[in-house]
Write an enzyme that holds these catalytic residues in place. Structure first.
Site, short mmCIF file in Angstrom:
data_model
loop_
_atom_site.label_atom_id
_atom_site.label_comp_id
_atom_site.label_asym_id
_atom_site.label_seq_id
_atom_site.Cartn_x
_atom_site.Cartn_y
_atom_site.Cartn_z
N ASN A 88 -9.41 5.46 3.26
CA ASN A 88 -8.29 5.37 2.33
C ASN A 88 -8.10 6.68 1.60
OD1 ASN A 88 -6.67 2.82 2.02
ND2 ASN A 88 -8.72 1.92 2.08
N GLU B 20 0.85 -1.20 0.00
CA GLU B 20 0.00 0.00 0.00
C GLU B 20 0.88 1.24 0.00
OE1 GLU B 20 -2.44 2.00 0.11
OE2 GLU B 20 -4.32 1.12 0.81
N ASP C 97 -9.97 2.45 -3.15
CA ASP C 97 -8.86 2.28 -2.20
C ASP C 97 -7.94 3.48 -2.34
OD1 ASP C 97 -6.85 1.21 -0.48
OD2 ASP C 97 -7.44 -0.82 -1.01
#
Length: 296
Positions: A155, A21, A206
């Site tokens: 997010n 991420e 996301d």
């Protein structure tokens, strides 16, 4: 016109990451995390072969980092239950741990520095409890402020280049919000507005980034795709990536490449593109990542 393209993705790093991420292009390197293992990596491959180096390994989850201005090797981190400074030798200096004071076990998630030098990061409950997530802002004096609550899986965020617009994804409910921000104070001007509402089957928003044309790129968890929206929320195009869970997107600031992190988390039959860093050719460039300007 909206169109879909299946660009040829290159697997830059097949790291077998559980939950890669927070990809950001910082100076001459691409920096990303593997959240659940608490690891921070940098990738350099502008010249010579790809070289991946682990910068830190924490004993708590690591959601995202931003560099600390004028402190080489230092980062501000959304980690564990709060916000910390991560020094070059791997030491954590906690600024605050607000998620220690929540009713359900929670952790920090994605985060980014805005153009004015503040650091913004979201949180989520481990079990995905609805409404348990919050958005925090870390000011230049190190104060951590809860800006929004009642979210679920926070997010992004992603900022327009002038810092006046912030995009925020609530992954669990399929919503991308847009907030007006006072670039001087960091306060929100009015409440969040719905920028995009995804329907069932479209995937979940996301990680995000804003390109040089002020358009928003969104990694679509569960859909194996990245979407690009114009500033009015109109879907411009969709890029298919052959991994079910893309998690973050980053556009190179001087080259026409899109970097995408992906996850192996909850993938039954992972391939080399799951839990990896991918690179795809695109027709637009990104904006350089900002630093946190506190700590002086």
């Amino acid at each position: 016109m909206t169109y879909t393209a299946a660009a040829a993705a290159t697997v830059v790093v097949d790291g077998g990451y559980e939950l890669a991420e927070g990809g950001r292009w910082i100076d001459d390197r691409y920096v990303y995390v593997d959240i659940l293992s608490g690891r921070l990596f940098e990738l350099r491959h502008d010249t010579g072969p790809v070289a991946v180096r682990r910068l830190a390994r924490l004993d708590v989850p690591l959601g995202a980092v931003a560099p600390v201005e004028d402190r080489p090797g230092a980062w501000i981190a959304a980690a564990g239950t709060g916000i910390a400074l991560l020094t070059a030798d791997g030491t954590l200096e906690w600024l605050d741990r607000p998620e220690d004071r929540t009713p359900v076990p929670s952790r920090m998630n994605d985060g980014v520095a805005d153009p004015a030098g503040r650091f913004w990061a979201g949180s989520m409950a481990y079990d995905g409890t609805h409404g348990a997530g919050s958005l925090y802002r870390t000011d230049l004096d190190g104060t951590v402020v809860r800006v929004l609550d009642g979210l679920t899986i926070v997010n992004g965020p992603a900022f327009a280049a002038d810092g006046t617009a912030m995009y925020l994804a609530d992954t669990a409910v399929g919503t991308v919000l847009r907030c007006r921000v006072d670039p001087v104070s960091g306060d929100l001007v009015g409440g969040p507005e719905i920028f995009v509402q995804l329907r069932d089957g479209e995937g979940s928003p996301d990680g995000m980034t804003v390109d040089e044309e002020r358009c928003l790129w969104v990694a679509m968890w569960g859909a194996g795709a990245v979407r690009r929206y114009d500033p009015d929320g109109r879907l411009l195009h969709t890029v298919t990536v052959h991994a079910p869970h893309p998690t973050s997107v980053c556009l190179h600031p001087s080259d026409n490449r899109l970097f995408v992190t992906t996850a192996r988390y909850r993938v039954n039959s992972p391939t080399p593109t799951s839990g990896a860093v991918l690179s795809l050719p695109v027709a637009v460039r990104g904006v350089a990542a900002s630093s946190w300007r506190g700590g002086h």
